[in-house]
Motif scaffolding. Structure first.
Motif, PDB file in Angstrom:
ATOM      1  N   ARG A 122     -22.034  59.336  57.822  1.00 13.99           N
ATOM      2  CA  ARG A 122     -20.636  59.238  57.439  1.00 13.99           C
ATOM      3  C   ARG A 122     -19.788  58.585  58.547  1.00 13.99           C
ATOM      4  N   GLY A 148     -17.381  55.304  58.379  1.00 13.77           N
ATOM      5  CA  GLY A 148     -15.986  55.328  58.828  1.00 13.77           C
ATOM      6  C   GLY A 148     -15.682  54.208  59.802  1.00 13.77           C
ATOM      7  N   ARG A 149     -16.607  53.970  60.709  1.00 15.39           N
ATOM      8  CA  ARG A 149     -16.377  52.919  61.708  1.00 15.39           C
ATOM      9  C   ARG A 149     -16.394  51.533  61.062  1.00 15.39           C
ATOM     10  N   VAL A 189     -15.429  50.932  58.028  1.00 13.19           N
ATOM     11  CA  VAL A 189     -14.145  50.824  57.321  1.00 13.19           C
ATOM     12  C   VAL A 189     -13.029  50.480  58.306  1.00 13.19           C
ATOM     13  N   VAL A 190     -13.054  51.137  59.464  1.00 11.12           N
ATOM     14  CA  VAL A 190     -12.033  50.855  60.492  1.00 11.12           C
ATOM     15  C   VAL A 190     -12.090  49.386  60.897  1.00 11.12           C
ATOM     16  N   LEU A 206     -10.639  47.221  58.141  1.00 13.55           N
ATOM     17  CA  LEU A 206      -9.174  47.308  58.153  1.00 13.55           C
ATOM     18  C   LEU A 206      -8.604  46.465  59.296  1.00 13.55           C
ATOM     19  N   LEU A 220     -21.312  49.071  50.803  1.00 12.63           N
ATOM     20  CA  LEU A 220     -21.222  50.517  50.998  1.00 12.63           C
ATOM     21  C   LEU A 220     -21.172  51.323  49.703  1.00 12.63           C
TER      22      LEU A 220
END
Lengths: 165, 187
Positions: free
Chosen positions: B116, B120-121, B123-124, B127, B180
Motif C-alpha cells: 500500500r 501511495g508513493r 500516486v504522490v 500528483l 494500478l
C-alpha cells in the motif's frame, strides 16, 4: 416521446445535454456524490441509473478515486500546533491553563489526552508523596491509635524470627 | 437529561479572535490546521515545508484578525493563503518534482502485488507531475473536500475553469496510474 419525459428539475432524462453534463461532472469531480455540485446531484444520479454509458464512466472514476485515496496524508503534529500557537498568541495570554486547554481540546492532538492525564497524575502523586510523607510523629500516632483500638502494643512485639519468641 | 455541547461556529470564533482571544485561535487551529498542512503537503510533497506554510498561514490569520470581514470563510481564506505561499515556493524552486520522494521500483505492476505504501508513493509522484493548477484543483476538491465554489474562490478562477482543471488533471492521473487498477485503463 418515449424516454424524454420532462424531468422534475427541468431536465429531460435521456437527453444528450443531460448525459454530456453528467459525464463532465464525473470527469471533474469523480464518483462520490458529495463532491458533485449540490444542485446537480439529483440529475447525475438519475442519469447514472438510466444510462449505461454514464454508469461506465462512474465506474472508471470510482477506480481513480480509490487509487487517489492511497496517497499518504500529512497531519500536523502536536508540536507544530504548539509552535504556531506560541508564535502567534502573545506570551502574556498564554499560561498553564491555555496549554492544558489546547492539549485536552484540540482534536488533532487528541491522543495526548490520556498521556497528559497520566503525566498529571504522576506529578500529583509525587507532590503528594513528597509533601505528606509520614514522619516519626505520624508513625507514633498511628501506633498509639492501634494500641488503643486493640489493647495491644504492636511496636513492643519483637519481629518474627528474631530469637525472642 | 444532559444537554449536548454546542459547537461554536467559525464566525463566532473569529469574533472572539478579533478581541485577541488566544483560546479561540487554538480552536480554529485545531479545526483547520489539518486541511492547511494536508493541502500544502500535496502541493509541495515535503512535510517540513508544509508545516512552515501552515504556520505562516495561521500567523497571518492572527495578525490580520482585526481586519477580518465576516463574509469570508475561515477555511477558504486559510487555504487561499496557503495556496499563494505554495505558489511562491514553486517559483523559488528550479525543478519542482525533484523534491518529491523517490519511488524505489516504478515497474508497472498490479495493485494487489504492491504494498500500500508503494502505491501511495506512486500516486504522490503522479500528483507531483501535474501542472500546479491542476494539482491545486484536485487537492482542494478531492482531498480537502471543498465545494466547487470554495475551490474556485481559492484559485481565483470561474467554476468552468475549475472543472476544466479538474478534468484535465484527472485524465492525466488516470493515464499515469492505469497500471494500478483494472478499471483505470478503460475508455
Amino acid at each position: 416521446m418515449a424516454g424524454t419525459e420532462p424531468h422534475p428539475r427541468g431536465f429531460r432524462l435521456g437527453d444528450a445535454t443531460v448525459n454530456v453534463r453528467a459525464q463532465q461532472i464525473l470527469a471533474a469531480y469523480g464518483a462520490a456524490p458529495q463532491r458533485w455540485p449540490l444542485e446537480e446531484r439529483g440529475t447525475v444520479l438519475d442519469a447514472l441509473i438510466q444510462d449505461s454509458t454514464i454508469a461506465d464512466a462512474h465506474r472508471r472514476e470510482a477506480a481513480l478515486d480509490e487509487v487517489l485515496a492511497e496517497a499518504p496524508s500529512h497531519l500536523p503534529s502536536a508540536a507544530l500546533i504548539a509552535r504556531i500557537r506560541a508564535n502567534a498568541v502573545p506570551a502574556m495570554r498564554q499560561g498553564w491553563r491555555a496549554t492544558l486547554s489546547l492539549l485536552f481540546s484540540t482534536p488533532s492532538v487528541g491522543f495526548l489526552r490520556p498521556v497528559s492525564a497520566l503525566a498529571c497524575a504522576i506529578v500529583l502523586g509525587v507532590l503528594v508523596g513528597t509533601l505528606w510523607a509520614p514522619t516519626d510523629d505520624a508513625n507514633a500516632m498511628a501506633a498509639e491509635f492501634v494500641n488503643l483500638a486493640f489493647g495491644h502494643d504492636f511496636q513492643a512485639e519483637p519481629a518474627f524470627g528474631s530469637g525472642l519468641e | 437529561m444532559k444537554a449536548l455541547p454546542t459547537v461554536e461556529s467559525d464566525d463566532a470564533l473569529m469574533q472572539r479572535l478579533k478581541g485577541g482571544d488566544g483560546a479561540a485561535f487554538g480552536e480554529l487551529l485545531g479545526r483547520h490546521a489539518g486541511a492547511v498542512a494536508g493541502y500544502s503537503y500535496r502541493m509541495l510533497g515535503n512535510a517540513a515545508e508544509a508545516d512552515d506554510i501552515a504556520q505562516e498561514s495561521f500567523l497571518r490569520l492572527w495578525r490580520g484578525r482585526e481586519k477580518w470581514e465576516p463574509r469570508a470563510q475561515v477555511r477558504t481564506w486559510l487555504l487561499r493563503v496557503a495556496h499563494n505561499l505554495c505558489i511562491d515556493r514553486f517559483r523559488r524552486r528550479e525543478v519542482v518534482t525533484s523534491e518529491f520522494p523517490e519511488v524505489a521500483d516504478r515497474r508497472p505492476s498490479p495493485a494487489g502485488e504492491l504494498q500500500r505504501k508503494q502505491v501511495g508513493r506512486i500516486v504522490v509522484e503522479a500528483l507531483a507531475a501535474l501542472p500546479e493548477r491542476q494539482r491545486s484543483a484536485i487537492g482542494l476538491v478531492y482531498y480537502e473536500g471543498l465545494s466547487n465554489i470554495e475551490a474556485a474562490e481559492v484559485l481565483g478562477v470561474s467554476i468552468d475553469a475549475l472543472e476544466s482543471l479538474l478534468s484535465r488533471g484527472r485524465r492525466s492521473l488516470r493515464q499515469d496510474l492505469s497500471h494500478l487498477h483494472p478499471h483505470l485503463g478503460e475508455e
